[in-house]
Design a protein around this motif. Structure first.
Motif, short mmCIF file in Angstrom:
data_model
loop_
_atom_site.label_atom_id
_atom_site.label_comp_id
_atom_site.label_asym_id
_atom_site.label_seq_id
_atom_site.Cartn_x
_atom_site.Cartn_y
_atom_site.Cartn_z
N GLU A 1 0.82 -1.21 0.00
CA GLU A 1 0.00 0.00 0.00
C GLU A 1 0.85 1.26 0.00
N GLU B 1 3.96 1.92 -1.37
CA GLU B 1 4.48 2.24 -2.70
C GLU B 1 3.47 1.97 -3.80
N MET B 2 2.30 1.46 -3.43
CA MET B 2 1.21 1.19 -4.37
C MET B 2 1.69 0.35 -5.56
N LYS B 3 2.08 -0.85 -5.26
CA LYS B 3 2.53 -1.79 -6.28
C LYS B 3 2.19 -3.20 -5.83
N LYS C 1 2.58 -1.34 -11.12
CA LYS C 1 1.90 -0.30 -10.35
C LYS C 1 0.48 -0.75 -9.99
N CYS C 2 0.02 -0.27 -8.84
CA CYS C 2 -1.35 -0.55 -8.42
C CYS C 2 -1.91 0.68 -7.70
N PRO C 3 -2.38 1.68 -8.46
CA PRO C 3 -2.96 2.88 -7.82
C PRO C 3 -4.14 2.50 -6.93
N MET C 4 -4.14 3.03 -5.72
CA MET C 4 -5.16 2.65 -4.75
C MET C 4 -5.96 3.85 -4.28
N GLN D 1 -9.70 -2.92 -3.98
CA GLN D 1 -8.74 -2.31 -4.88
C GLN D 1 -8.70 -3.04 -6.21
N CYS E 1 -6.04 -3.77 -9.25
CA CYS E 1 -4.66 -3.73 -9.73
C CYS E 1 -4.64 -4.20 -11.18
N PRO F 1 0.50 4.94 3.14
CA PRO F 1 0.97 6.04 2.30
C PRO F 1 0.45 7.37 2.79
#
Length: 424
Positions: A48, A50-52, A131-134, A144, A146, A272
């Motif tokens: 969460e 680094e959102m990946k 990448k996985c923008p949350m 979420q 991804c 984050p």
């Protein structure tokens, strides 16, 4: 061109004699259609901060190369990865990824199979950190999405087109049951998309697979929600502590405030730095308000617990305060002579008036009440607020209101979380 040969080695050599790996199949003609399937080997961890997220897949590509057609009397040929360097292959890659690499333990994990009709299957085991923008608005009751994107790097749609291989009702993305549940998430759905992206260098074919995750709440219930609730309940213990025990109540109130601040800091340090208010922030804000409210109630008790007196006599003349510490129930008064300015020090409590000569005050500790029919004097009076009632009402208002807010909080956010999952 068909090759009729009984010797496989000779056949392969003949296939490569006039083969130019620098040119794609159907060069100068129609685009190469590359069909893609994925088999998910493992997913996770999901980060969460680094959102990946990390994913291991078997990446399979199918395409037609007429230059590799051979006699149908031979079965499909499964070849080593060395042969791959001698033929053309698609230039697919994973955009929006931090890292991607092919597995090479113990040897390169590559499957190359060529059919007699010229269909090539290239399967390679790949590890991708993408990448996985949350959106953490409902954290930790959030869901979420991804994304894993596949794109052709150099060939435009005029030369190469990527498509998902649809085999009946079978999803082109397969994953085992072990991938459904992670440490903090569960995989609830998976979908695929295909589209074309426009760049200054041309139009490129893209494939996208969407993984939908639902966060598991049990960890945060045990590590965050339950401790915060217990800290709030602990702060209410001061309502039952005797109001004269100031050090005990002060230590309990301040300790709970500092403990709540420490819990909030340690939890948010692992998340984050986002500007949106999360569901967990709302809960922490409510809990901190009640803990700080208990500290404020203690300050209120200290303020009203101190006797306060009027410093004017019945004629309106100012005089020094007479420090008379009294108890309404026992009607006991202790008087210090040096503090009284008038000949007689008096305290009025209801229908009783206590009269003390200052000359004998030093020898007296307890006085008996004398009934007085005279008008109550204004010279000395105490606060009408009973501090015991503040504690009494606090014991009722604080728990009941906190319970009601808890019910509203969980009802609202669980419904919002359920709606988000159903929309997937």
């Amino acid at each position: 061109m068909f090759i009729f040969s009984d010797n496989v080695t000779e056949m392969l050599d003949n296939l490569l004699k006039k083969y130019d790996q620098r040119l794609r199949p159907y060069f100068g003609g129609k685009p190469v259609m590359v069909n893609v399937t994925l088999n998910v080997d493992s997913i996770g961890p999901i980060d969460e901060v680094e959102m990946k997220f990390r994913i291991d897949i078997s990446f399979r590509q199918y395409w037609m190369d007429p230059r590799l057609m051979f006699s149908p009397k031979f079965d499909d040929l499964t070849l080593s990865d060395k042969f791959l360097d001698k033929i053309w292959q698609p230039d697919t890659y994973f955009p929006e990824s931090y890292e991607s690499k092919k597995q090479k333990v113990m040897v390169p994990n590559i499957l190359l199979r060529i059919s007699s009709s010229g269909v090539v299957l290239l399967s390679s085991r790949v590890t991708v950190v993408a990448k996985c923008p949350m959106d953490l608005l409902y954290f930790p009751m959030d869901s979420q999405k991804c994304m894993l994107i596949i794109e052709a790097y150099g060939y435009t749609i005029k030369d190469l087109q990527l498509n998902w291989l649809i085999n009946g009702t079978r999803n082109p993305v397969q994953y085992p049951s072990s991938a459904l549940k992670l440490a903090q998430f569960s995989l609830i759905n998976c979908s695929t998309e295909s589209y074309v992206l426009e760049f200054t260098t041309g139009s490129f074919s893209d494939l996208q697979v969407n993984f939908y995750f639902k966060r598991l709440l049990s960890y945060y219930l045990i590590q965050t929600y339950l401790p915060a609730t217990l800290i709030v309940i602990l702060s209410w213990v001061s309502f039952w502590v005797n109001r004269s025990a100031i050090p005990a109540r002060a230590a309990l109130a301040i300790t709970t405030v500092l403990t709540m601040m420490t819990l909030m800091g340690s939890t948010n340090s692992a998340l984050p730095k986002v500007s949106r208010i999360k569901a967990l922030d709302v809960f922490f804000g409510i809990s901190f308000f009640y803990v700080f409210g208990a500290l404020g109630e203690f300050a209120l008790i200290c303020y009203f617990n101190k006797p306060r007196f009027n410093n004017q006599d019945e004629n309106g003349n100012k005089q020094k305060e007479c420090c008379c510490n009294h108890n309404h129930n026992d009607v006991a008064i202790s008087i210090r002579e040096e503090k009284c300015a008038t000949p007689n020090c008096s305290v009025t409590t209801g229908d009783y008036q206590l009269m003390v000569p200052t000359s004998n005050a030093s020898n007296m500790n307890v006085l008996r009440p004398q009934l007085s029919n005279s008008k109550p004097r204004k010279s000395v009076f105490c606060s009408k607020i009973e501090v015991s009632r503040i504690d009494f009402f606090s014991r009722i208002i604080f728990p009941l209101s906190y319970l009601m807010i808890q019910v509203v909080y969980w009802t609202v956010y669980m419904q919002l979380s359920k709606s988000a999952v159903e929309s997937v």
